[in-house]
Write a protein that holds these residues in place. Structure first.
Motif, short mmCIF file in Angstrom:
data_model
loop_
_atom_site.label_atom_id
_atom_site.label_comp_id
_atom_site.label_asym_id
_atom_site.label_seq_id
_atom_site.Cartn_x
_atom_site.Cartn_y
_atom_site.Cartn_z
N LEU A 240 0.86 -1.19 0.00
CA LEU A 240 0.00 0.00 0.00
C LEU A 240 0.89 1.24 0.00
N ASP A 241 1.11 1.79 -1.17
CA ASP A 241 1.97 2.97 -1.29
C ASP A 241 1.16 4.23 -0.99
N GLU A 242 1.83 5.23 -0.43
CA GLU A 242 1.20 6.51 -0.05
C GLU A 242 -0.05 6.28 0.80
N ILE A 243 0.10 5.47 1.84
CA ILE A 243 -1.04 5.17 2.71
C ILE A 243 -1.53 6.42 3.44
N GLY A 244 -0.66 7.42 3.58
CA GLY A 244 -1.07 8.67 4.22
C GLY A 244 -2.16 9.40 3.45
N ASP A 245 -2.35 9.04 2.16
CA ASP A 245 -3.39 9.66 1.34
C ASP A 245 -4.69 8.87 1.34
N MET A 246 -4.75 7.80 2.12
CA MET A 246 -5.98 7.01 2.16
C MET A 246 -7.08 7.81 2.86
#
Length: 450
Positions: A240-246
């Motif tokens: 899960l890349d760039e999970i901070g943008d979920m």
């Protein structure tokens, strides 16, 4: 000068081969014992071997035995078997046993030079590839030998056999997906799928169905039941890349999946068990996001059971040159370009640049330079570093030559700045596209104008 071992008991053949192959440092041996001793002492990359060695000159048994011993000692050595015209069957036996090639007498200087030259070229390429794989950390893809990268490789090898959820932190372009893939390749799941999804690149209203899948009729356009990325990674690893943008609204559902290892497809009611290793990554500060209530605290602690920090390229000392050389060899092979290395001004530019785009920026610059370089070396201009051009080059007083050099540099610079867009390059140069095409053809620049 490269070392070449010639194994032959015929002094006349020895002399003829030594004369024909005078571009190499020739070492001579006339039987199996002296040949094996020479291999141990000199470690030649290429060997010519006559199969008819004493005490069995009339047959190939001694030569084939020598071949077996040589390859046991130095398996990467290129052995060229030399045989008589009526000895093709033994030559084929030698090839089956691991010889690189065979050559039938009588000796032709031009032909044997071509065969030996090709053997050396292949041996050098393979040696460099082995070195690069070694630097890359046992083929898991982490390239470099700086202290920080050694620590990263050690952590990867320690956590890979476990089921711990890892959070990879690093600037954009540092290689977070490569690191996640390395965790997968070093684990027992490496033969199962590695599925990556970028949470920032998928619209919020589609991300849930992309991750969890959906049942037929779950929404308009859902004409059939479709598995999500989580199910597609069954038995393997989900990145899960760039999970901070979920989206915050989706984080609770992700947390439940991580805790229970069960999912429900969109529009479904049935729980589906999944066996998936999860690795996450972000370039954001999740602790600050937790404090700002934009990222769930419980999810943060669940995805960061262990944290891997990837250093930016500017902090990796000599790794930048190792990576540059790795990409140069890779793209020279991909694009069939005879590029041997970097010029001094190119190396200076690579070392002094801060690399804000990290490895991705370096990779792109080297790729374009391999395409752009007109000779066998990549220089600073080919890389797009126009402030690092070698000032030691004597300026020509021939006006035509000065103009050609200036126009060539201008075209290369415009091409680099426009990222290969010919219309933009022509606009930057203030000429029409047909004029630009004519100049490219006139100066023989390696630019695709189709």
């Amino acid at each position: 000068m490269e070392k070449l071992l010639i194994i032959d008991d015929d002094k006349g053949i020895q002399k003829q081969l030594k004369w024909s192959l005078s571009d190499y440092e020739v070492i001579l041996a006339d039987d199996r014992e002296s040949a094996v001793a020479a291999v141990r002492r000199h470690e030649p990359k290429v060997i010519t071997l006559d199969l008819g060695l004493p005490p069995d000159e009339a047959n190939a048994s001694e030569g084939l035995a020598a071949l077996d011993e040589i390859l046991a000692i130095a398996p990467h050595t290129k052995v060229i078997v030399i045989t008589g015209n009526d000895d093709r069957s033994n030559a084929l036996k030698a090839i089956t046993a691991g010889a690189y090639d065979f050559y039938q007498k009588p000796i032709d200087s031009d032909v044997i030079n071509v065969i030996v030259s090709r053997a050396f070229s292949l041996a050098i390429i393979e040696e460099e590839n082995r070195r690069m794989r070694s630097v890359a950390g046992s083929d898991i893809g982490i390239i470099g030998n700086s202290e920080s990268i050694d620590r990263l490789r050690t952590m990867i090898k320690r956590i890979a056999p476990t089921e711990i959820t890892a959070l990879i932190l690093g600037e954009s372009g540092t290689g977070k997906e490569v690191t996640a893939s390395a965790v997968h390749l070093a684990s027992g799941r490496k033969k199962k799928p590695f599925v990556a999804i970028n949470c920032a690149s998928i619209p919020e209203n589609l991300l849930e169905s992309e991750l969890f899948g959906f049942e037929k009729g779950a929404f308009t356009g859902a004409h059939r039941t479709t598995k999500g990325k989580i199910e597609c990674a069954e038995g393997g690893t989900l990145f899960l890349d760039e999970i901070g943008d979920m989206p915050f609204s989706l984080q609770a559902k992700l947390l439940r999946f991580l805790q229970e290892k069960k999912i429900e497809r969109l529009g479904g009611r049935q729980e589906i068990s999944v066996d998936v290793r999860v690795v996450c990554a972000t370039n954001q500060n999740l602790e600050e996001m937790v404090a700002e209530k934009t990222f769930r605290e419980d999810l943060y602690y669940r995805v960061s059971e262990i944290t891997l920090n990837i250093p930016p390229l500017r902090d990796r000392d000599e790794d930048v040159l190792i990576l540059a050389q790795y990409f140069l060899q890779r793209y020279a092979l991909d694009y069939k370009r005879n590029i041997k290395g970097f010029s001094d001004d190119a190396l200076s530019a690579i070392k002094s640049h801060r690399w804000p785009g990290n490895i991705r920026e370096l990779q792109n610059k080297v790729k374009s330079s391999v395409i752009m370089a007109p000779g066998t070396q990549v220089n600073a201009i080919d890389l797009g570093f126009f402030d690092h051009v070698d000032q030691g080059i004597e300026l020509s007083l021939n006006l035509r030559q000065v103009r050609e050099e200036a126009e060539t540099i201008a075209i290369q610079k415009a091409y680099a700045l426009s990222e290969g867009n010919m219309s933009k390059a022509a606009e930057l140069l203030g000429v029409a596209r047909p004029t630009l095409y004519s100049l490219i053809e006139k100066y023989g620049l390696p630019i695709n104008i189709e």
